[in-house]
Design a protein around this motif. Structure first.
Motif, mmCIF file in Angstrom:
data_model
loop_
_atom_site.group_PDB
_atom_site.id
_atom_site.type_symbol
_atom_site.label_atom_id
_atom_site.label_comp_id
_atom_site.label_asym_id
_atom_site.label_seq_id
_atom_site.Cartn_x
_atom_site.Cartn_y
_atom_site.Cartn_z
ATOM 1 N N THR A 162 0.852 -1.196 0.000
ATOM 2 C CA THR A 162 0.000 0.000 0.000
ATOM 3 C C THR A 162 0.882 1.238 0.000
ATOM 4 O O THR A 162 2.037 1.176 0.424
ATOM 5 N N ASP A 163 0.338 2.359 -0.443
ATOM 6 C CA ASP A 163 1.117 3.603 -0.402
ATOM 7 C C ASP A 163 0.900 4.368 0.907
ATOM 8 O O ASP A 163 1.524 5.393 1.137
ATOM 9 N N ASN A 164 0.040 3.863 1.780
ATOM 10 C CA ASN A 164 -0.217 4.512 3.062
ATOM 11 C C ASN A 164 0.748 3.952 4.113
ATOM 12 O O ASN A 164 0.363 3.232 5.024
ATOM 13 N N HIS B 215 -1.790 8.915 6.808
ATOM 14 C CA HIS B 215 -3.246 9.095 6.782
ATOM 15 C C HIS B 215 -3.863 8.007 7.650
ATOM 16 O O HIS B 215 -3.740 6.822 7.332
ATOM 17 N N LYS B 216 -4.527 8.385 8.706
ATOM 18 C CA LYS B 216 -5.177 7.404 9.584
ATOM 19 C C LYS B 216 -6.531 7.026 9.002
ATOM 20 O O LYS B 216 -7.570 7.467 9.452
ATOM 21 N N THR B 217 -6.470 6.210 7.969
ATOM 22 C CA THR B 217 -7.679 5.697 7.332
ATOM 23 C C THR B 217 -8.055 4.383 8.011
ATOM 24 O O THR B 217 -7.542 4.069 9.076
ATOM 25 N N TYR C 292 -3.681 1.368 7.638
ATOM 26 C CA TYR C 292 -2.421 2.086 7.434
ATOM 27 C C TYR C 292 -1.274 1.380 8.143
ATOM 28 O O TYR C 292 -1.470 0.610 9.075
#
Length: 111
Positions: free
Chosen positions: A16-18, A26-28, A31
């Motif tokens: 992933t890119d997070n 980014h706290k999606t 992450y």
């Protein structure tokens, strides 16, 4: 030292890119955060350091049970020839003041 740690970041970015270093980008709902923590195994001889390894942690936060990224993270580490072990899996429930994340933590070592 940094060239060794670069392998960790590259492996995680294949999932992933997070991916954040020391803190979340980014706290999606999903992450990864990774950090180097200390020197791992090392070899000394003739009054000098011959080989040094760096040890650290990878923390993956997800709100999805049976998240496929867990297997993908491990596969990416294996493919990059990075030594690791799963240190803990914790649930940070909202009723306990958490954000409802399942938190996976791996310890890695690169030389």
């Amino acid at each position: 030292m940094w060239s060794k740690c670069k392998k960790i970041k590259e492996a995680l970015l294949s999932v992933t890119d997070n991916v954040g270093h020391y803190e979340a980008i980014h706290k999606t709902d999903k992450y990864i955060v990774w950090a180097e923590d200390s020197e791992g195994s090392s070899v000394e001889g003739d009054d000098r350091k011959i080989n040094q390894s760096i040890q650290g942690t990878i923390d993956y936060f997800t709100k999805e049970e049976d998240d496929a990224f867990v297997e993908q993270i491990q596969a990416a580490l294996k493919a990059a020839c990075i030594s690791f072990y799963l240190n803990s899996v914790q649930y940070e429930g909202q009723d306990e003041g958490g954000a409802g994340y399942i938190h996976y933590e791996w310890v890695w070592e690169v030389a």
